[in-house]
Design a protein around this motif. Structure first.
Motif, PDB file in Angstrom:
ATOM      1  N   ALA A   7       0.843  -1.191   0.000  1.00  0.00           N
ATOM      2  CA  ALA A   7       0.000   0.000   0.000  1.00  0.00           C
ATOM      3  C   ALA A   7       0.881   1.244   0.000  1.00  0.00           C
ATOM      4  O   ALA A   7       1.633   1.463   0.948  1.00  0.00           O
ATOM      5  CB  ALA A   7      -0.912   0.011   1.217  1.00  0.00           C
ATOM      6  N   HIS A   9       0.066   4.315   0.477  1.00  0.00           N
ATOM      7  CA  HIS A   9      -0.348   5.175   1.585  1.00  0.00           C
ATOM      8  C   HIS A   9      -1.323   4.416   2.482  1.00  0.00           C
ATOM      9  O   HIS A   9      -1.997   3.489   2.022  1.00  0.00           O
ATOM     10  CB  HIS A   9      -1.037   6.441   1.062  1.00  0.00           C
ATOM     11  N   ASN A  10      -1.404   4.839   3.727  1.00  0.00           N
ATOM     12  CA  ASN A  10      -2.396   4.272   4.625  1.00  0.00           C
ATOM     13  C   ASN A  10      -3.787   4.524   4.046  1.00  0.00           C
ATOM     14  O   ASN A  10      -4.127   5.664   3.742  1.00  0.00           O
ATOM     15  CB  ASN A  10      -2.292   4.937   6.010  1.00  0.00           C
ATOM     16  N   GLU A  13      -4.857   0.119   0.897  1.00  0.00           N
ATOM     17  CA  GLU A  13      -5.109  -1.326   0.976  1.00  0.00           C
ATOM     18  C   GLU A  13      -6.585  -1.621   1.230  1.00  0.00           C
ATOM     19  O   GLU A  13      -7.129  -2.597   0.710  1.00  0.00           O
ATOM     20  CB  GLU A  13      -4.222  -1.965   2.059  1.00  0.00           C
ATOM     21  N   GLU A  35       2.780  -0.930   4.513  1.00  0.00           N
ATOM     22  CA  GLU A  35       2.474   0.487   4.316  1.00  0.00           C
ATOM     23  C   GLU A  35       3.785   1.197   4.001  1.00  0.00           C
ATOM     24  O   GLU A  35       4.698   1.241   4.825  1.00  0.00           O
ATOM     25  CB  GLU A  35       1.840   1.071   5.580  1.00  0.00           C
ATOM     26  N   LYS A  38       5.053   7.504   4.936  1.00  0.00           N
ATOM     27  CA  LYS A  38       4.578   8.132   6.166  1.00  0.00           C
ATOM     28  C   LYS A  38       4.367   9.615   5.905  1.00  0.00           C
ATOM     29  O   LYS A  38       4.966  10.200   4.999  1.00  0.00           O
ATOM     30  CB  LYS A  38       5.575   7.941   7.298  1.00  0.00           C
ATOM     31  N   ARG A  49      -1.142   5.808  11.534  1.00  0.00           N
ATOM     32  CA  ARG A  49      -0.768   4.437  11.869  1.00  0.00           C
ATOM     33  C   ARG A  49      -1.728   3.823  12.881  1.00  0.00           C
ATOM     34  O   ARG A  49      -1.994   2.625  12.837  1.00  0.00           O
ATOM     35  CB  ARG A  49       0.682   4.401  12.353  1.00  0.00           C
ATOM     36  N   ALA A  52      -4.633   2.823  10.762  1.00  0.00           N
ATOM     37  CA  ALA A  52      -4.304   1.630   9.976  1.00  0.00           C
ATOM     38  C   ALA A  52      -4.390   0.371  10.818  1.00  0.00           C
ATOM     39  O   ALA A  52      -4.981  -0.632  10.400  1.00  0.00           O
ATOM     40  CB  ALA A  52      -2.903   1.771   9.374  1.00  0.00           C
ATOM     41  N   HIS A  56      -6.856  -2.744  10.225  1.00  0.00           N
ATOM     42  CA  HIS A  56      -6.294  -4.065   9.951  1.00  0.00           C
ATOM     43  C   HIS A  56      -6.749  -5.099  10.981  1.00  0.00           C
ATOM     44  O   HIS A  56      -6.910  -6.272  10.647  1.00  0.00           O
ATOM     45  CB  HIS A  56      -4.770  -3.979   9.916  1.00  0.00           C
ATOM     46  N   THR A  64       1.227  -5.812  10.191  1.00  0.00           N
ATOM     47  CA  THR A  64       1.370  -4.594   9.408  1.00  0.00           C
ATOM     48  C   THR A  64       2.823  -4.148   9.472  1.00  0.00           C
ATOM     49  O   THR A  64       3.380  -4.000  10.560  1.00  0.00           O
ATOM     50  CB  THR A  64       0.467  -3.470   9.953  1.00  0.00           C
ATOM     51  N   PHE A  66       5.306  -1.134   8.629  1.00  0.00           N
ATOM     52  CA  PHE A  66       5.375   0.281   8.298  1.00  0.00           C
ATOM     53  C   PHE A  66       6.792   0.627   7.838  1.00  0.00           C
ATOM     54  O   PHE A  66       7.750   0.494   8.602  1.00  0.00           O
ATOM     55  CB  PHE A  66       5.008   1.149   9.509  1.00  0.00           C
ATOM     56  N   TYR A 174     -10.414   5.130   9.046  1.00  0.00           N
ATOM     57  CA  TYR A 174      -9.553   6.175   8.478  1.00  0.00           C
ATOM     58  C   TYR A 174     -10.306   7.509   8.424  1.00  0.00           C
ATOM     59  O   TYR A 174     -10.549   8.062   7.354  1.00  0.00           O
ATOM     60  CB  TYR A 174      -9.100   5.779   7.078  1.00  0.00           C
TER      61      TYR A 174
END
Length: 216
Positions: A7, A9-10, A13, A35, A38, A49, A52, A56, A64, A66, A174
Protein backbone atom coordinates in the motif's frame (compact mmCIF):
# COMPACT_ATOMS: atom_id res chain seq x y z
CA UNK A 1 -1.18 -19.44 2.44
CA UNK A 2 0.47 -16.03 2.81
CA UNK A 3 -0.92 -12.89 1.20
CA UNK A 4 1.07 -9.65 0.91
CA UNK A 5 -0.46 -6.28 0.03
CA UNK A 6 1.72 -3.30 -0.86
CA UNK A 7 0.00 0.00 0.00
CA UNK A 8 1.64 3.28 -1.07
CA UNK A 9 -0.35 5.17 1.59
CA UNK A 10 -2.40 4.27 4.63
CA UNK A 11 -5.94 3.41 3.40
CA UNK A 12 -5.02 2.32 -0.14
CA UNK A 13 -5.11 -1.33 0.98
CA UNK A 14 -8.67 -0.99 2.29
CA UNK A 15 -9.92 0.91 -0.75
CA UNK A 16 -8.46 -1.60 -3.19
CA UNK A 17 -8.33 -4.93 -1.42
CA UNK A 18 -10.25 -4.52 1.87
CA UNK A 19 -12.99 -7.03 1.19
CA UNK A 20 -10.60 -9.60 -0.25
CA UNK A 21 -8.25 -9.17 2.72
CA UNK A 22 -11.12 -9.91 5.09
CA UNK A 23 -12.14 -12.93 3.00
CA UNK A 24 -8.64 -14.40 3.00
CA UNK A 25 -8.32 -13.85 6.74
CA UNK A 26 -11.71 -15.48 7.38
CA UNK A 27 -10.53 -18.52 5.40
CA UNK A 28 -7.55 -18.88 7.74
CA UNK A 29 -4.86 -17.41 5.48
CA UNK A 30 -2.17 -15.06 6.78
CA UNK A 31 -2.41 -11.51 5.42
CA UNK A 32 0.44 -9.02 5.64
CA UNK A 33 0.18 -5.32 4.79
CA UNK A 34 3.22 -3.22 3.85
CA UNK A 35 2.47 0.49 4.32
CA UNK A 36 5.18 2.22 2.30
CA UNK A 37 5.04 5.95 3.12
CA UNK A 38 4.58 8.13 6.17
CA UNK A 39 3.23 11.67 6.57
CA UNK A 40 5.29 14.73 7.33
CA UNK A 41 4.67 15.31 11.03
CA UNK A 42 4.88 13.05 14.08
CA UNK A 43 1.26 13.85 14.92
CA UNK A 44 0.03 12.85 11.46
CA UNK A 45 2.12 9.68 11.48
CA UNK A 46 0.76 8.64 14.87
CA UNK A 47 -2.83 9.26 13.77
CA UNK A 48 -2.54 7.47 10.44
CA UNK A 49 -0.77 4.44 11.87
CA UNK A 50 -3.29 4.17 14.67
CA UNK A 51 -6.08 4.25 12.09
CA UNK A 52 -4.30 1.63 9.98
CA UNK A 53 -3.84 -0.78 12.87
CA UNK A 54 -7.49 -0.41 13.87
CA UNK A 55 -8.62 -1.09 10.31
CA UNK A 56 -6.29 -4.07 9.95
CA UNK A 57 -7.47 -5.57 13.21
CA UNK A 58 -11.04 -5.50 11.90
CA UNK A 59 -9.96 -7.15 8.64
CA UNK A 60 -7.99 -9.88 10.40
CA UNK A 61 -4.53 -8.86 9.19
CA UNK A 62 -1.71 -10.88 10.74
CA UNK A 63 0.97 -8.18 10.57
CA UNK A 64 1.37 -4.59 9.41
CA UNK A 65 4.81 -3.47 8.23
CA UNK A 66 5.37 0.28 8.30
CA UNK A 67 8.18 1.61 6.12
CA UNK A 68 9.44 5.16 6.57
CA UNK A 69 9.58 6.60 3.08
CA UNK A 70 8.31 10.21 2.85
CA UNK A 71 4.89 10.67 1.32
CA UNK A 72 4.58 12.28 -2.14
CA UNK A 73 8.35 12.25 -2.77
CA UNK A 74 8.93 8.60 -3.62
CA UNK A 75 9.85 9.64 -7.15
CA UNK A 76 12.79 11.62 -5.72
CA UNK A 77 13.90 8.69 -3.53
CA UNK A 78 16.62 6.46 -5.02
CA UNK A 79 14.96 3.34 -6.37
CA UNK A 80 17.79 1.20 -5.02
CA UNK A 81 16.68 2.09 -1.48
CA UNK A 82 13.02 1.37 -2.14
CA UNK A 83 13.80 -1.89 -3.94
CA UNK A 84 16.02 -3.04 -1.09
CA UNK A 85 13.34 -2.39 1.56
CA UNK A 86 10.67 -4.13 -0.52
CA UNK A 87 12.94 -7.11 -1.09
CA UNK A 88 13.47 -7.49 2.67
CA UNK A 89 9.70 -7.61 3.15
CA UNK A 90 9.23 -10.19 0.41
CA UNK A 91 12.11 -12.35 1.63
CA UNK A 92 10.82 -12.27 5.21
CA UNK A 93 7.21 -13.14 4.31
CA UNK A 94 7.68 -15.23 1.14
CA UNK A 95 4.07 -14.70 0.02
CA UNK A 96 2.05 -16.99 -2.17
CA UNK A 97 -0.12 -14.10 -3.41
CA UNK A 98 0.73 -10.40 -3.75
CA UNK A 99 -1.40 -7.34 -4.46
CA UNK A 100 0.21 -4.17 -5.79
CA UNK A 101 -1.20 -0.79 -6.85
CA UNK A 102 -2.04 -0.18 -10.50
CA UNK A 103 0.96 1.41 -12.24
CA UNK A 104 -1.28 3.85 -14.14
CA UNK A 105 -2.67 5.57 -11.03
CA UNK A 106 -2.65 9.36 -10.79
CA UNK A 107 -0.36 9.52 -7.73
CA UNK A 108 3.28 8.95 -8.64
CA UNK A 109 3.84 7.16 -5.31
CA UNK A 110 1.58 4.41 -6.66
CA UNK A 111 3.62 4.10 -9.85
CA UNK A 112 6.88 3.84 -7.94
CA UNK A 113 5.46 1.26 -5.51
CA UNK A 114 4.11 -0.80 -8.39
CA UNK A 115 7.49 -0.83 -10.11
CA UNK A 116 9.55 -1.58 -7.00
CA UNK A 117 7.11 -4.27 -5.86
CA UNK A 118 7.56 -6.07 -9.17
CA UNK A 119 11.34 -5.87 -8.74
CA UNK A 120 11.08 -7.43 -5.28
CA UNK A 121 8.63 -10.08 -6.46
CA UNK A 122 10.86 -11.42 -9.24
CA UNK A 123 11.09 -15.24 -9.25
CA UNK A 124 14.74 -15.40 -8.21
CA UNK A 125 16.67 -16.39 -5.08
CA UNK A 126 14.03 -18.93 -4.12
CA UNK A 127 11.13 -16.47 -4.26
CA UNK A 128 8.14 -17.88 -6.16
CA UNK A 129 4.99 -15.82 -5.83
CA UNK A 130 2.21 -17.82 -7.42
CA UNK A 131 -0.19 -14.95 -8.13
CA UNK A 132 0.32 -11.19 -8.48
CA UNK A 133 -2.62 -8.81 -8.92
CA UNK A 134 -2.88 -5.03 -9.42
CA UNK A 135 -5.72 -3.28 -7.60
CA UNK A 136 -7.63 -0.06 -8.20
CA UNK A 137 -7.69 2.83 -5.72
CA UNK A 138 -10.58 5.28 -5.71
CA UNK A 139 -9.50 8.88 -6.53
CA UNK A 140 -6.25 7.61 -8.03
CA UNK A 141 -6.96 4.95 -10.64
CA UNK A 142 -9.93 6.66 -12.28
CA UNK A 143 -8.55 10.23 -12.21
CA UNK A 144 -5.42 9.81 -14.34
CA UNK A 145 -5.05 10.67 -18.04
CA UNK A 146 -7.19 8.29 -20.12
CA UNK A 147 -4.37 6.79 -22.17
CA UNK A 148 -3.78 3.18 -23.21
CA UNK A 149 -0.78 2.90 -20.89
CA UNK A 150 -2.78 4.14 -17.89
CA UNK A 151 -5.93 2.12 -18.51
CA UNK A 152 -7.22 -0.08 -15.71
CA UNK A 153 -8.69 -3.17 -17.35
CA UNK A 154 -9.83 -5.68 -14.71
CA UNK A 155 -9.85 -9.34 -15.61
CA UNK A 156 -10.16 -10.92 -12.14
CA UNK A 157 -12.98 -10.40 -9.66
CA UNK A 158 -13.29 -11.27 -5.98
CA UNK A 159 -16.79 -11.79 -4.56
CA UNK A 160 -16.86 -9.69 -1.37
CA UNK A 161 -20.63 -9.80 -0.84
CA UNK A 162 -20.15 -11.23 2.68
CA UNK A 163 -17.41 -8.72 3.45
CA UNK A 164 -18.60 -5.36 2.08
CA UNK A 165 -19.75 -4.25 5.52
CA UNK A 166 -16.42 -5.01 7.16
CA UNK A 167 -14.62 -3.26 4.29
CA UNK A 168 -16.68 -0.14 4.96
CA UNK A 169 -16.16 -0.49 8.69
CA UNK A 170 -12.41 -0.74 8.17
CA UNK A 171 -12.42 2.32 5.92
CA UNK A 172 -14.41 4.17 8.57
CA UNK A 173 -11.36 3.78 10.82
CA UNK A 174 -9.55 6.17 8.48
CA UNK A 175 -11.39 9.28 9.61
CA UNK A 176 -8.46 11.46 8.55
CA UNK A 177 -8.86 10.24 4.96
CA UNK A 178 -12.65 10.03 4.49
CA UNK A 179 -14.37 12.75 2.49
CA UNK A 180 -17.95 13.76 1.69
CA UNK A 181 -19.83 12.74 -1.47
CA UNK A 182 -19.38 13.15 -4.38
CA UNK A 183 -15.69 12.68 -3.54
CA UNK A 184 -14.71 9.07 -4.35
CA UNK A 185 -13.22 8.39 -0.90
CA UNK A 186 -16.55 7.99 0.83
CA UNK A 187 -18.35 4.94 2.15
CA UNK A 188 -21.15 5.61 -0.32
CA UNK A 189 -18.87 5.53 -3.36
CA UNK A 190 -16.90 2.55 -2.03
CA UNK A 191 -20.15 0.60 -1.92
CA UNK A 192 -21.19 1.91 -5.35
CA UNK A 193 -17.95 0.72 -6.96
CA UNK A 194 -18.29 -2.67 -5.29
CA UNK A 195 -21.83 -2.93 -6.69
CA UNK A 196 -20.59 -2.00 -10.17
CA UNK A 197 -17.77 -4.54 -10.06
CA UNK A 198 -20.16 -7.15 -8.69
CA UNK A 199 -22.65 -6.54 -11.48
CA UNK A 200 -19.99 -7.50 -14.01
CA UNK A 201 -19.79 -11.03 -12.63
CA UNK A 202 -23.30 -11.46 -11.27
CA UNK A 203 -22.73 -11.01 -7.53
CA UNK A 204 -23.94 -8.26 -5.19
CA UNK A 205 -20.47 -6.83 -4.38
CA UNK A 206 -16.99 -7.44 -5.75
CA UNK A 207 -13.47 -6.06 -5.99
CA UNK A 208 -11.70 -6.17 -9.32
CA UNK A 209 -8.05 -6.71 -10.17
CA UNK A 210 -5.70 -6.96 -13.13
CA UNK A 211 -3.84 -10.24 -13.28
CA UNK A 212 -0.11 -9.55 -13.52
CA UNK A 213 1.24 -13.08 -13.13
CA UNK A 214 -0.11 -16.52 -12.31
CA UNK A 215 1.71 -19.81 -11.82
CA UNK A 216 -0.49 -22.80 -12.68
Amino acid sequence: MKVLVFAPHNDDEVLGVGGTIAKYAAQGHEVFICEVTKSNTDEEIKEERSEALAAHQLLGVKETIFLDFPIVTLRETPLVKINAEFLKVVEDIRPNIAFIPHKGDMHMDHTVVSHSAMVALRPINGIKVENIYAYETLSETEWNLPTVDNAYMPNVWSDISKFIDIKKEAMNCYQSQLKQPPHPRTLEIIEALAKLRGSTVGVPFAESFMLVRRLI
